[in-house]
Design an enzyme around this catalytic site. Structure first.
Site, PDB file in Angstrom:
ATOM      1  N   MET A 117      24.185  18.315  15.825  1.00 27.95           N
ATOM      2  CA  MET A 117      25.307  18.782  16.636  1.00 27.95           C
ATOM      3  C   MET A 117      25.324  20.304  16.717  1.00 27.95           C
ATOM      4  O   MET A 117      24.783  21.000  15.860  1.00 27.95           O
ATOM      5  CB  MET A 117      26.612  18.275  16.023  1.00 27.95           C
ATOM      6  CG  MET A 117      26.867  18.768  14.610  1.00 27.95           C
ATOM      7  SD  MET A 117      28.189  17.903  13.740  1.00 27.95           S
ATOM      8  CE  MET A 117      27.306  16.576  12.951  1.00 27.95           C
ATOM      9  N   ASP A 129      31.259  23.000  19.781  1.00 28.67           N
ATOM     10  CA  ASP A 129      31.678  22.419  18.464  1.00 28.67           C
ATOM     11  C   ASP A 129      31.744  20.903  18.632  1.00 28.67           C
ATOM     12  O   ASP A 129      32.561  20.392  19.376  1.00 28.67           O
ATOM     13  CB  ASP A 129      33.019  22.960  17.990  1.00 28.67           C
ATOM     14  CG  ASP A 129      32.919  24.429  17.608  1.00 28.67           C
ATOM     15  OD1 ASP A 129      31.917  24.748  16.947  1.00 28.67           O
ATOM     16  OD2 ASP A 129      33.804  25.207  17.953  1.00 28.67           O
ATOM     17  N   THR A 130      30.989  20.219  17.858  1.00 27.07           N
ATOM     18  CA  THR A 130      30.691  18.819  18.122  1.00 27.07           C
ATOM     19  C   THR A 130      30.511  18.085  16.811  1.00 27.07           C
ATOM     20  O   THR A 130      30.114  18.685  15.816  1.00 27.07           O
ATOM     21  CB  THR A 130      29.393  18.729  18.955  1.00 27.07           C
ATOM     22  OG1 THR A 130      29.566  19.488  20.141  1.00 27.07           O
ATOM     23  CG2 THR A 130      29.037  17.308  19.300  1.00 27.07           C
ATOM     24  N   THR A 131      30.783  16.798  16.790  1.00 25.42           N
ATOM     25  CA  THR A 131      30.472  15.996  15.616  1.00 25.42           C
ATOM     26  C   THR A 131      29.467  14.925  15.992  1.00 25.42           C
ATOM     27  O   THR A 131      29.521  14.355  17.090  1.00 25.42           O
ATOM     28  CB  THR A 131      31.731  15.360  14.993  1.00 25.42           C
ATOM     29  OG1 THR A 131      31.414  14.890  13.682  1.00 25.42           O
ATOM     30  CG2 THR A 131      32.281  14.227  15.829  1.00 25.42           C
TER      31      THR A 131
END
Length: 602
Positions: free
Chosen positions: A488, A406-408
């Site tokens: 992402m 989980d990334t931005t």
């Protein structure tokens, strides 16, 4: 009509050409440098008077700057920072600080960051690796004793590594900042104290993460701090619920006053040390004090005239370069947009690259990673020969190196021509589940991606950086900046970056349509890299978004691919394009319809 209905309803002759022969004359189109668009039967106006019919919107344009993020308020904070005279780096830090509050499911100062920066004075792309190592007091023996099914657990103190984000911000600001450091935290502090409504997707992921943390046997040592901040008196926010985080506001004020040392050597480090001692964890103030990010030289490959840049270090960035090097041996334009042949070739390139990813990628300070060999055109030519257009490669193995979740993502560009491509993450599921007393942010669980296999370059070791999935993207043309972009989302990132480059270079899509185009996501490889699901079929699981033509889905299934339904795991994209109108610089910015964010330019 559905904005993607034209894809799903393409006639079989157009959507499912014979795999070995490609898509037929003219179907794929040809890309011309500098061309704004080209006409062809599978991309047409539809409900929109211009552009691809499946595009959700057009790109936004500006002369002075642009920002694209996963939250509208973060985008606005970036634009306002630029308007105050800030550099693209200043705006990037302001954006990221806001996202730590606004999008805690994907970002925060308990995680790591990576960036690629187009430096207009140097005329080149600069790379930053802001990734922290494992606690020095946590031994391999202890880690193995805590392992579950041969891998580190995904949650709890055992998976926590040193957060590198604040140090990364400081490094960028020291080199490229224009505004005072303290000013960059003002928007985030304001939002944290006054409160912000939570968008639909972020509310969903917060509630899901909190539920996972509280499951019996989750490994999370304590959940009270997380529930106090994000539970909102219940199980988490609903869409539109107002979230406040005064703890994070106080932490930001401390960092604004004391700089990076307030985090790594000062009162924040003391609180972190006391917290992990209290819960029986391993992270210590000595680990924080020893941390340093690093400026690194990005790797580059050229794909049909486009320079595609990637960070090495302990990331999966070079997987994008490996995939594109392999695909360069095939006529992707002739294969046809969204055709079974096009998707099949891309999947096979992914499978070959990801075998190497699982076998060789690791922290180069601890292992010899044969990067130059892996991204060489000669090696790609060998691997491309393994691919057959009419059948699946089985089995698939990594190459033999010569001896020796989980990334931005967000992108910012300024009036001076600087462009920042940055990705930041707590890893999966909001992070480890752990929040130090009174600090207001969650620690990452990156340590899960260490290997526990003897002899593996990514084998766990104290002080070592774990394999990283987060990678920013950058592309150039003719030695000049073209796209600052990212997709992402865990192992989807190289797959998504490759699809963006192929959509733009081979299929001529503009930046918004390139991101809105239906995506594929292949899960699994023969070797585990922590996040792989070992219960997947032999050839992995191929997930296709709903806009992929039905005839294409059927043709791929007939080849033997195991098709899975859409699960929302196709990545989230932002992009800023640099173009010249005569002597005038123009920025075009695109944002992701799969997320809550937006892109703005002025």
């Amino acid at each position: 009509m559905d904005r993607r209905a034209f894809l799903a309803s393409l006639p079989a002759a157009a959507a499912a050409p014979a795999l070995a022969q490609g898509a037929g004359p003219g179907h794929g189109g040809r890309w011309t440098p500098g061309a704004d668009r080209f006409d062809r039967p599978d991309v047409h106006a539809g409900d929109r008077p211009v552009g691809a019919s499946f595009a959700s919107r057009t790109a936004v344009y500006g002369l002075s700057g642009a920002v694209g993020t996963a939250h509208p308020l973060a985008t606005l904070a970036g634009i306002e920072t630029l308007k105050r005279g800030g550099s693209a780096v200043d705006a990037t830090i302001a954006v990221n600080a806001c996202l730590g509050l606004l999008e805690p499911t994907a970002s925060g100062i308990g995680g790591d960051c990576y960036a690629m920066i187009w430096d207009p004075k140097a005329g080149k792309v600069q790379g930053l690796a802001g990734s922290g190592g494992s606690p020095r007091g946590l031994s391999l023996e202890t880690v193995r004793a805590k392992a579950v099914n041969g891998a580190l657990p995904p949650l709890g103190a055992i998976s926590v590594s040193v957060p590198g984000t604040v140090d990364g911000w400081w490094m960028m600001h020291q080199r490229y900042g224009k505004l005072k450091w303290e000013a960059l935290f003002e928007p985030a502090i304001h939002y944290a104290e006054q409160g912000v409504p939570v968008p639909d997707m972020i509310a969903f992921y917060i509630r899901r993460a909190l539920a996972n943390f509280r499951k019996p046997g989750s490994g999370v040592e304590e959940t009270d701090n997380a529930m106090r901040i994000w539970g909102l008196g219940g199980e988490g926010p609903r869409p539109g619920s107002v979230l406040r985080n005064p703890d994070l506001a106080r932490t930001y004020r401390t960092i604004a006053r004391g700089g990076r040392d307030a985090y790594y050597k000062g009162e924040i480090a003391e609180v972190i040390d006391a917290y992990f001692r209290r819960i029986g964890g391993w992270l210590r103030k000595e680990d924080l004090a020893a941390h340093r990010g690093e400026w690194i030289e990005p790797h580059v490959t050229h794909y049909r005239g486009v320079g595609v840049h990637a960070l090495g270090a302990n990331t999966q960035g070079i997987a994008t370069l490996q995939m594109l090097n392999i695909l360069e041996h095939f006529d992707m334009a002739g294969a046809g947009f969204q055709s079974p042949l096009s998707i099949h070739l891309q999947i096979e390139a992914k499978r070959l690259a990801y075998e190497d990813r699982a076998r060789y990628y690791a922290d180069p300070h601890f292992a010899q990673v044969p990067v130059e060999w892996l991204i060489s055109k000669e090696y790609a030519a060998e691997r491309a020969k393994l691919i057959r257009p009419d059948r699946i490669l089985t089995p698939v193995y990594p190459g033999q190196a010569p001896s020796r979740g989980d990334t931005t993502y967000f992108s910012v560009a300024d009036a001076d021509g600087m462009m920042v491509s940055m990705i930041q993450s707590n890893f999966r599921g909001m992070g480890s589940g752990l929040v130090a007393d009174g600090l207001g942010f969650m620690f990452q669980d990156r340590g899960q991606l260490f290997s526990l296999k003897d002899g593996h370059p990514n084998l766990y070791a104290p002080g070592k950086r774990p394999f990283q999935t987060i990678i920013p993207g950058f592309a150039t043309r003719g030695g000049q900046p073209w796209m600052s972009f990212g997709v992402m989302g865990g192992d989807m990132q190289p797959q998504g970056q490759t699809q963006i480059i192929v959509n733009r270079r081979d299929y001529g899509l503009e930046i918004q349509a390139a991101g809105d185009s239906p995506r594929w996501h292949h899960e699994g490889s023969s070797q585990s890299m922590g996040e792989d699901d070992r219960s997947l079929p032999t050839n992995g699981l191929l997930r296709l978004e709903s806009g992929v033509p039905e005839a294409t889905k059927k043709a791929l299934a007939a080849m033997g691919w195991t098709i899975g339904g859409p699960d929302g795991g196709f990545g989230r994209y932002e992009c800023i394009e640099h173009r010249m109108d005569g002597r005038t610089r123009v920025y075009a910015a695109a944002s992701e319809m799969r997320a809550d964010g937006c892109a703005l330019a002025y």
